[in-house]
Design an enzyme around this catalytic site. Structure first.
Site, PDB file in Angstrom:
ATOM      1  N   TYR A 109      13.258   0.712  10.302  1.00  0.00           N
ATOM      2  CA  TYR A 109      11.744   1.066  10.253  1.00  0.00           C
ATOM      3  C   TYR A 109      11.365  -0.091   8.841  1.00  0.00           C
ATOM      4  CZ  TYR A 109       7.810   3.025   8.167  1.00  0.00           C
ATOM      5  OH  TYR A 109       6.450   3.699   7.796  1.00  0.00           O
ATOM      6  N   GLU A 197       3.011  -1.845   9.426  1.00  0.00           N
ATOM      7  CA  GLU A 197       4.222  -1.181   9.921  1.00  0.00           C
ATOM      8  C   GLU A 197       5.011  -1.660  11.014  1.00  0.00           C
ATOM      9  OE1 GLU A 197       4.713   3.621   9.899  1.00  0.00           O
ATOM     10  OE2 GLU A 197       4.222   2.890  11.980  1.00  0.00           O
TER      11      GLU A 197
END
Ligand code: ADP
Ligand code: MG
Length: 390
Positions: A109, A197
């Site tokens: 992530y 993101e």
């Protein structure tokens, strides 16, 4: 403003961040044509909506053949996806991204976000990337790494190395990661982003980084200088009443309640929503007609409030400062002659020329209540709206 994954990936590509080969498709035929072009052994069919959590909701699927791509495109296009980010009503899929399947070694992530508390750009990263990231953040916050970049100094390779080591990346990919994070930071700053993101950022089985997903949010106040970002706007994904309000410079946010609120100033709008709730009601919206409200603004605002079928009563709460109450009263009188209100209306005016405004409303013969205070007004409209429903 939000954009789609396929658009974020176009921006990633321009900044040298590797993404899978692929393109957007609006129809089943296009999806098949793109799959033929890609000619990859695995093709991924991905729903494009402004919400995450698509994978778990059946919006991201892998196909092993062209026929399978066709079947999946047919299944996902037009489907209503319900994810934790769409709300219970879900979102209808109108576009797909067709891309090559990537051989995943590990899912990380990685995101950049404006962190107001530290007045910096926070890099947030984790080894536990993928579809369970929310759960990891909730149950194992120690697995989430944060490194802060002071924007006056900007991104430095040591920031990248710090994240790379905390992620436990193999030595021979550290330099590639440092470069990738630098590119991501450049993109973030150049486009006035508030969030970027990548979940998952994949290290492939042959040790290459690829952004498999991409999400970006932009600061609306920077959009005037971001022509290419503005071009990404997708009205299909926005609340139509909010779009219409923005065209008239009204700050309107649709909410789930039944009391339509028309207020001047964001602070008073917040206070009005509080007082409506305190009186036992639920606001249907946040609507700030602004400090310079005119008759025309008031008319437009009525139109937008009443277009929401859930509205059972309207509460106009105005504090006249620069705005003069007799103008607002004039706007209400004009508007209610042109637009059929059809639900109870309570008006509270205070401040500059409030007495004149109230006198005009009383003399107009219109079917409305004039309240002296905000609290009285809120109680009155909640009572009237409830009576209307019974
Ligand atoms: P969402 O975050 O909305 O669920 P993602 O784009 O992250 O959607 O996709 C969900 C999962 O599907 C990813 O975590 C990844 O495991 C897999 N996936 C997505 N794109 C690809 C791809 N091109 N190749 C292989 N797997 C993929
Ligand atoms: Mg994802």
């Amino acid at each position: 403003m939000n954009i789609h994954e396929f658009q974020a990936k176009q921006l990633f590509s321009r900044y040298g961040i590797p993404v899978p080969r692929g393109r957007r498709a609006d129809s089943v035929e296009e999806a098949v044509a793109i799959a033929n072009e890609l000619a990859s052994s695995v093709t991924v069919v991905k729903a494009q909506i402004h919400a995450g959590g698509r994978g778990k909701a059946g919006g991201v699927k892998l196909a092993k053949s062209r026929d399978h791509v066709e079947a999946l495109a047919r299944e996902i296009l037009g489907k209503t996806l319900v994810t934790p980010q769409t709300g219970p009503q879900g979102k209808v899929v109108k576009k797909l991204l067709i891309e090559e399947g990537v051989s995943i070694g590990h899912e990380f992530y990685l995101s950049l976000v404006v962190d107001r508390a530290s007045a910096s750009i926070a890099v947030v990263a984790s080894r536990e990337g993928g579809m369970e990231i929310e759960e990891v953040a909730a149950k194992h916050p120690e697995k989430i790494i944060k490194v802060f970049i002071d924007p006056t100094i900007g991104y430095q390779p040591f920031h990248g190395r710090r994240v790379a080591f905390a992620l436990g990346l193999p030595k021979d990919v550290v330099n590639a990661f440092v470069k990738l994070l630098g590119s991501l930071y450049s993109l973030f700053m150049a486009k006035d982003a508030s969030l970027v993101e990548i979940n998952p950022l994949v290290l492939t089985t042959d040790q290459k980084f690829v952004a498999l997903d991409g999400k970006m949010n932009f600061d609306d106040n920077g959009l005037f200088r971001q022509e290419d970002v503005r071009a990404f706007r997708d009205l299909d994904e926005e609340e139509p009443l909010e779009t219409k309000a923005a065209e008239h410079n009204l700050n309107y946010v649709k909410l789930d309640g039944t009391i339509g609120c028309m207020v001047n100033g964001a602070g008073l709008a917040m206070a009005t929503m509080d007082v409506v709730k305190l009186a036992g009601g639920e606001p249907a919206n946040f609507l700030d007609v602004g400090g310079g409200a005119t008759k025309e603004t008031v008319k437009e605002a009525f139109g937008i409030l009443l277009a929401d079928p859930h509205v059972r009563g309207v509460f106009v709460n105005i504090f006249g400062g620069i705005v003069r109450c007799e103008r607002i009263a004039g706007g209400i009188i004009d508007a209610t002659r042109e637009v059929r209100v059809g639900v109870p209306l309570v008006v509270r005016l205070d401040g500059t020329n409030a007495d004149e405004g109230k006198r005009m409303l009383a003399a107009s013969g219109l079917d409305l209540d004039v309240a002296d205070t905000m609290w009285q007004g809120a109680q009155r409209i909640v009572a009237l709206a409830q009576k209307g429903r019974a």
